[in-house]
Write a protein that holds these residues in place. Sequence first.
Motif, mmCIF file in Angstrom:
data_model
loop_
_atom_site.group_PDB
_atom_site.id
_atom_site.type_symbol
_atom_site.label_atom_id
_atom_site.label_comp_id
_atom_site.label_asym_id
_atom_site.label_seq_id
_atom_site.Cartn_x
_atom_site.Cartn_y
_atom_site.Cartn_z
ATOM 1 N N UNK A 1 0.822 -1.204 0.000
ATOM 2 C CA UNK A 1 0.000 0.000 0.000
ATOM 3 C C UNK A 1 0.858 1.257 0.000
ATOM 4 N N UNK A 2 1.897 1.253 0.833
ATOM 5 C CA UNK A 2 2.810 2.391 0.912
ATOM 6 C C UNK A 2 4.217 1.890 0.609
ATOM 7 N N UNK A 3 4.866 2.518 -0.348
ATOM 8 C CA UNK A 3 6.195 2.063 -0.763
ATOM 9 C C UNK A 3 7.163 3.236 -0.778
ATOM 10 N N UNK A 4 8.257 3.099 -0.044
ATOM 11 C CA UNK A 4 9.316 4.103 -0.008
ATOM 12 C C UNK A 4 10.552 3.509 -0.671
ATOM 13 N N UNK A 5 11.174 4.278 -1.548
ATOM 14 C CA UNK A 5 12.372 3.819 -2.215
ATOM 15 C C UNK A 5 13.446 4.903 -2.189
ATOM 16 N N UNK B 1 16.454 4.994 2.516
ATOM 17 C CA UNK B 1 15.583 4.050 3.204
ATOM 18 C C UNK B 1 14.556 3.448 2.249
ATOM 19 N N UNK B 2 14.482 2.122 2.218
ATOM 20 C CA UNK B 2 13.446 1.387 1.482
ATOM 21 C C UNK B 2 12.485 0.776 2.492
ATOM 22 N N UNK B 3 11.180 0.924 2.218
ATOM 23 C CA UNK B 3 10.187 0.437 3.174
ATOM 24 C C UNK B 3 8.901 0.102 2.424
ATOM 25 N N UNK B 4 8.262 -0.994 2.827
ATOM 26 C CA UNK B 4 6.962 -1.371 2.278
ATOM 27 C C UNK B 4 5.994 -1.607 3.423
ATOM 28 N N UNK B 5 4.849 -0.949 3.371
ATOM 29 C CA UNK B 5 3.779 -1.168 4.346
ATOM 30 C C UNK B 5 2.615 -1.794 3.604
#
Length: 231
Positions: free
Chosen positions: A1-5, A20-24
């Motif tokens: 739903x939320x993706x940071x790259x 920072x890479x992050x997946x919610x």
Amino acid sequence: MLKLRKLNAYYGTSHIIHDLDLDVRKGEIFCILGRNGVGKTTLLRSLLGIDTRTRGSIELDGVDISEAPTYKRAQFGIGYVPQGREIVPGLNVLENILLGCNARSDGRRDVPPLVWTLFPFLKEHLTRRGTNLSGGQQQQLAIARALATDPRVLVLDEPTEGIQPNVVADIEKAIVSLNRDHGLTVILVEQKIRFARTAAQRFVILEKGRVAAAGAAAELSNELVRKHMSL
């Protein structure tokens, strides 16, 4: 739903978040952990575009919102409960909640019935000044205001910090109910390991603005806590 790259975030010239890479995932409680000063609040404020300068991408349901102003990100569906609650002085309980409606994309200005279900105290004190409430009651008010934005993702920054113990359980129960019973995706900065383990599906630990550890809540071991969170 939320993706940071490759997210980088700055306060002035200070580089706080690094690549920072992050997946919610949709429908989960995702917990962000770490010592004080590692970038947890900066990360949350970067999601909202508040007081930070960023590089990299932030996608919500496939839409890149990294260049959108804060009010647009709220309209896209990110609700925010800041550290310290930031209740508006001079406004009563109802007026503080209705402030959240300004971020709605559909123009509605009414309090979601869910607010009264979760926090009946607020319904009983609509005309009381928000700043005259206790810390725990103000936190309930801050969550209610965020819910009035009609969010798809609720972002909370240490929601039980500085709250009297008898209200902490009510706040924790409300957060879990929003996720389990109402399907709301929750991003939670938390210092209470017990709550992180019981409420969250997944976690990340930050250290100096980078991911030091991540995984399922069941993998949040005492060893990781000692290594990355003990003073």
